[in-house]
Design an enzyme around this catalytic site. Structure first.
Site, mmCIF file in Angstrom:
data_model
loop_
_atom_site.group_PDB
_atom_site.id
_atom_site.type_symbol
_atom_site.label_atom_id
_atom_site.label_comp_id
_atom_site.label_asym_id
_atom_site.label_seq_id
_atom_site.Cartn_x
_atom_site.Cartn_y
_atom_site.Cartn_z
ATOM 1 N N CYS A 65 33.950 -6.016 0.876
ATOM 2 C CA CYS A 65 33.649 -6.659 -0.405
ATOM 3 C C CYS A 65 34.473 -7.934 -0.596
ATOM 4 O O CYS A 65 35.699 -7.870 -0.740
ATOM 5 C CB CYS A 65 33.938 -5.660 -1.526
ATOM 6 S SG CYS A 65 33.934 -6.340 -3.185
ATOM 7 N N CYS A 68 36.385 -8.113 -3.902
ATOM 8 C CA CYS A 68 37.538 -7.201 -3.856
ATOM 9 C C CYS A 68 38.742 -7.896 -3.217
ATOM 10 O O CYS A 68 39.870 -7.756 -3.690
ATOM 11 C CB CYS A 68 37.209 -5.940 -3.058
ATOM 12 S SG CYS A 68 35.922 -4.916 -3.791
#
Length: 150
Positions: A65, A68
């Site tokens: 991600c 993230c």
């Protein structure tokens, strides 16, 4: 119980920080509060994130991600700023499918704030540092009681 090594941001001395404990981790040299940043998974989340009295910021993330990876250093900085008052617990959803299911994680990053195991705030998606700071401070000011108070 696992331990992490953290250098004190005040005196630079290395300190062992347990993943779970009561109280606030403090530097063994200068005795100032240390940032508490740990990981948890399906097996130890209850002990690491839900059992203590310190408010816990949970970061549900994944290696693949991009957002993230963007928000992770911001969360680390916020945990440094709030050393002694917030514990940051990082959960990789790919290695903790039960927790992802339990908390209904549909997007990463998803951030949650727990106080004594009770969910008090939740936010999905990456946000700038100022927005995250305001979100955390607002949730804690509305919901945090000093341990031992009624």
């Amino acid at each position: 119980m696992t331990e992490n090594i953290t250098n004190c941001p005040h005196c630079a001395k290395p300190n062992r920080i347990p993943s779970s404990a009561n109280g606030v981790p403090r530097c063994g040299h200068c005795h100032r509060p240390l940032p508490w940043i740990v990981t948890a998974d399906d097996a130890d989340f209850a002990e690491v994130a839900e059992a203590g009295t310190l408010p816990v910021l949970v970061d549900f993330w994944a290696v693949w991600c991009g957002p993230c990876r963007t928000v992770s250093p911001v969360l680390d900085q916020l945990a440094q700023e709030r050393a002694g008052s917030v514990k940051l617990v990082k959960v990789d959803v790919d290695h903790s499918p039960h927790l992802a299911w339990r908390f209904g994680i549909q997007a990463v990053p998803t951030l949650m704030i727990l106080i004594r195991g009770k969910l008090i705030a939740r936010q999905a998606g990456a946000a700038p540092a100022a927005a995250l700071r305001a979100w955390i401070d607002g949730a804690l000011s509305r919901n945090h009681k000093v341990p031992g108070s009624t």
